[in-house]
Scaffold this motif. Sequence first.
Motif, PDB file in Angstrom:
ATOM      1  N   THR A  76       0.831  -1.204   0.000  1.00 28.33           N
ATOM      2  CA  THR A  76       0.000   0.000   0.000  1.00 28.33           C
ATOM      3  C   THR A  76       0.863   1.250   0.000  1.00 28.33           C
ATOM      4  O   THR A  76       0.560   2.230  -0.697  1.00 28.33           O
ATOM      5  CB  THR A  76      -0.953  -0.002   1.204  1.00 28.33           C
ATOM      6  OG1 THR A  76      -1.757  -1.193   1.175  1.00 28.33           O
ATOM      7  CG2 THR A  76      -1.871   1.212   1.172  1.00 28.33           C
ATOM      8  N   ALA A  77       1.970   1.230   0.743  1.00 27.63           N
ATOM      9  CA  ALA A  77       2.884   2.373   0.739  1.00 27.63           C
ATOM     10  C   ALA A  77       3.485   2.583  -0.649  1.00 27.63           C
ATOM     11  O   ALA A  77       3.566   3.721  -1.145  1.00 27.63           O
ATOM     12  CB  ALA A  77       3.992   2.152   1.769  1.00 27.63           C
ATOM     13  N   ALA A  78       3.895   1.495  -1.284  1.00 30.10           N
ATOM     14  CA  ALA A  78       4.436   1.596  -2.639  1.00 30.10           C
ATOM     15  C   ALA A  78       3.390   2.139  -3.608  1.00 30.10           C
ATOM     16  O   ALA A  78       3.678   2.984  -4.460  1.00 30.10           O
ATOM     17  CB  ALA A  78       4.940   0.229  -3.105  1.00 30.10           C
ATOM     18  N   ARG A  79       2.172   1.672  -3.462  1.00 30.01           N
ATOM     19  CA  ARG A  79       1.097   2.103  -4.377  1.00 30.01           C
ATOM     20  C   ARG A  79       0.777   3.586  -4.190  1.00 30.01           C
ATOM     21  O   ARG A  79       0.504   4.295  -5.165  1.00 30.01           O
ATOM     22  CB  ARG A  79      -0.141   1.231  -4.142  1.00 30.01           C
ATOM     23  CG  ARG A  79      -1.306   1.515  -5.077  1.00 30.01           C
ATOM     24  CD  ARG A  79      -2.319   0.367  -5.065  1.00 30.01           C
ATOM     25  NE  ARG A  79      -1.654  -0.860  -5.465  1.00 30.01           N
ATOM     26  CZ  ARG A  79      -1.628  -1.971  -4.708  1.00 30.01           C
ATOM     27  NH1 ARG A  79      -2.233  -1.996  -3.529  1.00 30.01           N
ATOM     28  NH2 ARG A  79      -0.980  -3.034  -5.143  1.00 30.01           N
ATOM     29  N   ARG A  80       0.785   4.046  -2.960  1.00 29.93           N
ATOM     30  CA  ARG A  80       0.518   5.464  -2.718  1.00 29.93           C
ATOM     31  C   ARG A  80       1.561   6.338  -3.409  1.00 29.93           C
ATOM     32  O   ARG A  80       1.226   7.336  -4.065  1.00 29.93           O
ATOM     33  CB  ARG A  80       0.522   5.735  -1.210  1.00 29.93           C
ATOM     34  CG  ARG A  80       0.373   7.205  -0.839  1.00 29.93           C
ATOM     35  CD  ARG A  80      -1.026   7.714  -1.079  1.00 29.93           C
ATOM     36  NE  ARG A  80      -1.091   9.153  -0.893  1.00 29.93           N
ATOM     37  CZ  ARG A  80      -2.230   9.823  -0.713  1.00 29.93           C
ATOM     38  NH1 ARG A  80      -3.372   9.178  -0.710  1.00 29.93           N
ATOM     39  NH2 ARG A  80      -2.223  11.125  -0.580  1.00 29.93           N
ATOM     40  N   ASP A  81       2.837   5.961  -3.288  1.00 33.86           N
ATOM     41  CA  ASP A  81       3.899   6.730  -3.937  1.00 33.86           C
ATOM     42  C   ASP A  81       3.756   6.665  -5.455  1.00 33.86           C
ATOM     43  O   ASP A  81       3.928   7.677  -6.161  1.00 33.86           O
ATOM     44  CB  ASP A  81       5.259   6.186  -3.506  1.00 33.86           C
ATOM     45  CG  ASP A  81       6.404   7.112  -3.896  1.00 33.86           C
ATOM     46  OD1 ASP A  81       6.474   8.222  -3.336  1.00 33.86           O
ATOM     47  OD2 ASP A  81       7.219   6.731  -4.749  1.00 33.86           O
ATOM     48  N   HIS A  82       3.425   5.492  -5.957  1.00 34.81           N
ATOM     49  CA  HIS A  82       3.222   5.298  -7.400  1.00 34.81           C
ATOM     50  C   HIS A  82       2.097   6.176  -7.922  1.00 34.81           C
ATOM     51  O   HIS A  82       2.212   6.818  -8.977  1.00 34.81           O
ATOM     52  CB  HIS A  82       2.909   3.818  -7.634  1.00 34.81           C
ATOM     53  CG  HIS A  82       2.879   3.401  -9.056  1.00 34.81           C
ATOM     54  ND1 HIS A  82       2.174   2.281  -9.474  1.00 34.81           N
ATOM     55  CD2 HIS A  82       3.433   3.921 -10.177  1.00 34.81           C
ATOM     56  CE1 HIS A  82       2.330   2.145 -10.779  1.00 34.81           C
ATOM     57  NE2 HIS A  82       3.077   3.127 -11.230  1.00 34.81           N
ATOM     58  N   MET A  83       0.991   6.229  -7.174  1.00 39.91           N
ATOM     59  CA  MET A  83      -0.141   7.059  -7.583  1.00 39.91           C
ATOM     60  C   MET A  83       0.249   8.532  -7.616  1.00 39.91           C
ATOM     61  O   MET A  83      -0.029   9.252  -8.583  1.00 39.91           O
ATOM     62  CB  MET A  83      -1.319   6.859  -6.624  1.00 39.91           C
ATOM     63  CG  MET A  83      -2.008   5.515  -6.719  1.00 39.91           C
ATOM     64  SD  MET A  83      -2.942   5.271  -8.252  1.00 39.91           S
ATOM     65  CE  MET A  83      -4.259   6.443  -8.034  1.00 39.91           C
ATOM     66  N   GLU A  84       0.908   8.990  -6.552  1.00 40.20           N
ATOM     67  CA  GLU A  84       1.242  10.408  -6.436  1.00 40.20           C
ATOM     68  C   GLU A  84       2.232  10.861  -7.508  1.00 40.20           C
ATOM     69  O   GLU A  84       2.094  11.955  -8.072  1.00 40.20           O
ATOM     70  CB  GLU A  84       1.843  10.694  -5.054  1.00 40.20           C
ATOM     71  CG  GLU A  84       0.855  10.612  -3.904  1.00 40.20           C
ATOM     72  CD  GLU A  84       1.534  10.848  -2.569  1.00 40.20           C
ATOM     73  OE1 GLU A  84       2.779  10.973  -2.535  1.00 40.20           O
ATOM     74  OE2 GLU A  84       0.822  10.911  -1.549  1.00 40.20           O
ATOM     75  N   ASP A 122      -8.847  -4.017   1.480  1.00 45.26           N
ATOM     76  CA  ASP A 122      -9.827  -3.063   0.946  1.00 45.26           C
ATOM     77  C   ASP A 122      -9.919  -1.807   1.812  1.00 45.26           C
ATOM     78  O   ASP A 122     -10.066  -0.697   1.297  1.00 45.26           O
ATOM     79  CB  ASP A 122     -11.198  -3.734   0.837  1.00 45.26           C
ATOM     80  CG  ASP A 122     -11.278  -4.708  -0.332  1.00 45.26           C
ATOM     81  OD1 ASP A 122     -10.481  -4.569  -1.283  1.00 45.26           O
ATOM     82  OD2 ASP A 122     -12.129  -5.607  -0.283  1.00 45.26           O
ATOM     83  N   GLN A 123      -9.830  -1.977   3.132  1.00 42.69           N
ATOM     84  CA  GLN A 123      -9.898  -0.815   4.015  1.00 42.69           C
ATOM     85  C   GLN A 123      -8.712   0.119   3.780  1.00 42.69           C
ATOM     86  O   GLN A 123      -8.879   1.345   3.680  1.00 42.69           O
ATOM     87  CB  GLN A 123      -9.927  -1.281   5.470  1.00 42.69           C
ATOM     88  CG  GLN A 123     -11.255  -1.884   5.893  1.00 42.69           C
ATOM     89  CD  GLN A 123     -11.180  -2.569   7.247  1.00 42.69           C
ATOM     90  OE1 GLN A 123     -10.105  -2.683   7.848  1.00 42.69           O
ATOM     91  NE2 GLN A 123     -12.322  -3.035   7.735  1.00 42.69           N
ATOM     92  N   LEU A 124      -7.521  -0.453   3.681  1.00 46.50           N
ATOM     93  CA  LEU A 124      -6.344   0.373   3.427  1.00 46.50           C
ATOM     94  C   LEU A 124      -6.400   1.013   2.049  1.00 46.50           C
ATOM     95  O   LEU A 124      -6.002   2.171   1.862  1.00 46.50           O
ATOM     96  CB  LEU A 124      -5.072  -0.473   3.555  1.00 46.50           C
ATOM     97  CG  LEU A 124      -4.483  -0.607   4.963  1.00 46.50           C
ATOM     98  CD1 LEU A 124      -3.344  -1.613   4.962  1.00 46.50           C
ATOM     99  CD2 LEU A 124      -4.001   0.741   5.481  1.00 46.50           C
ATOM    100  N   HIS A 125      -6.898   0.259   1.072  1.00 49.91           N
ATOM    101  CA  HIS A 125      -7.005   0.799  -0.281  1.00 49.91           C
ATOM    102  C   HIS A 125      -7.960   1.996  -0.304  1.00 49.91           C
ATOM    103  O   HIS A 125      -7.661   3.037  -0.897  1.00 49.91           O
ATOM    104  CB  HIS A 125      -7.491  -0.276  -1.239  1.00 49.91           C
ATOM    105  CG  HIS A 125      -7.601   0.185  -2.654  1.00 49.91           C
ATOM    106  ND1 HIS A 125      -6.518   0.277  -3.498  1.00 49.91           N
ATOM    107  CD2 HIS A 125      -8.675   0.614  -3.380  1.00 49.91           C
ATOM    108  CE1 HIS A 125      -6.910   0.723  -4.680  1.00 49.91           C
ATOM    109  NE2 HIS A 125      -8.206   0.946  -4.624  1.00 49.91           N
TER     110      HIS A 125
END
Length: 216
Positions: A76-84, A122-125
């Motif tokens: 989730t941390a990796a995905r957040r950085d990827h999105m931003e 799902d909650q974290l997403h």
Amino acid sequence: MTQNANPGLFLTFEGIDGSGKSTQCRLLRDTLQTAGRECVLTREPGGSPGAEEIRRMVLEGDPDKWSAETEILLFTAARRDHMERTILPALDQGKVIICDRFADSTRMYQGLSRGDLRATVDQLHNLMIGREPDLTLLIDMDPTKGLARAKGRQGSEERFEDFGLPLQQQMRAGFLALAQDFPDRFRVIDGDRPIDTVAADVQAHVQNALASKAAS
């Protein structure tokens, strides 16, 4: 309000290891660029400098070095950085994002395979990402064939392949169930066919999605 002639489109590819999705990602990128569409080919975990650092942590080494809960936080941390840093800026510029894996892989590999943690994923997403792809292309493959392909690559990122065939069988069933849960965005494509045949199906689904996006 003037419509954007080329609105951004967020596409993801999913499937078990060795399904051929990475090859299809590259072929789609080449086809769209030849047609004049700006594309960004990216992957998860990864796709931004910080996320690539996390990728090395989670995909290499002993299969049991992380708990499923820890992996969910890392992905989730990796995905957040990827999105931003990659996905959202490119979409704002009207580009097509082609992403090799996204949150559905976390729902499967961490949320389903190693405990009943789907709700946690799902909650974290929902809290940290808050967005689903416009279209998800599931390349379906027999797990025995897929695992043989994946192991034949002999790369360093084989931590999940090392869990063996039972995991791949569970993941295939889980991905197909997910496609039933989200029929509006999932398209299931038989990956056990010639590469060009699979690519033609991929391109047809993507062209339909682009047309719908432009008309909306």
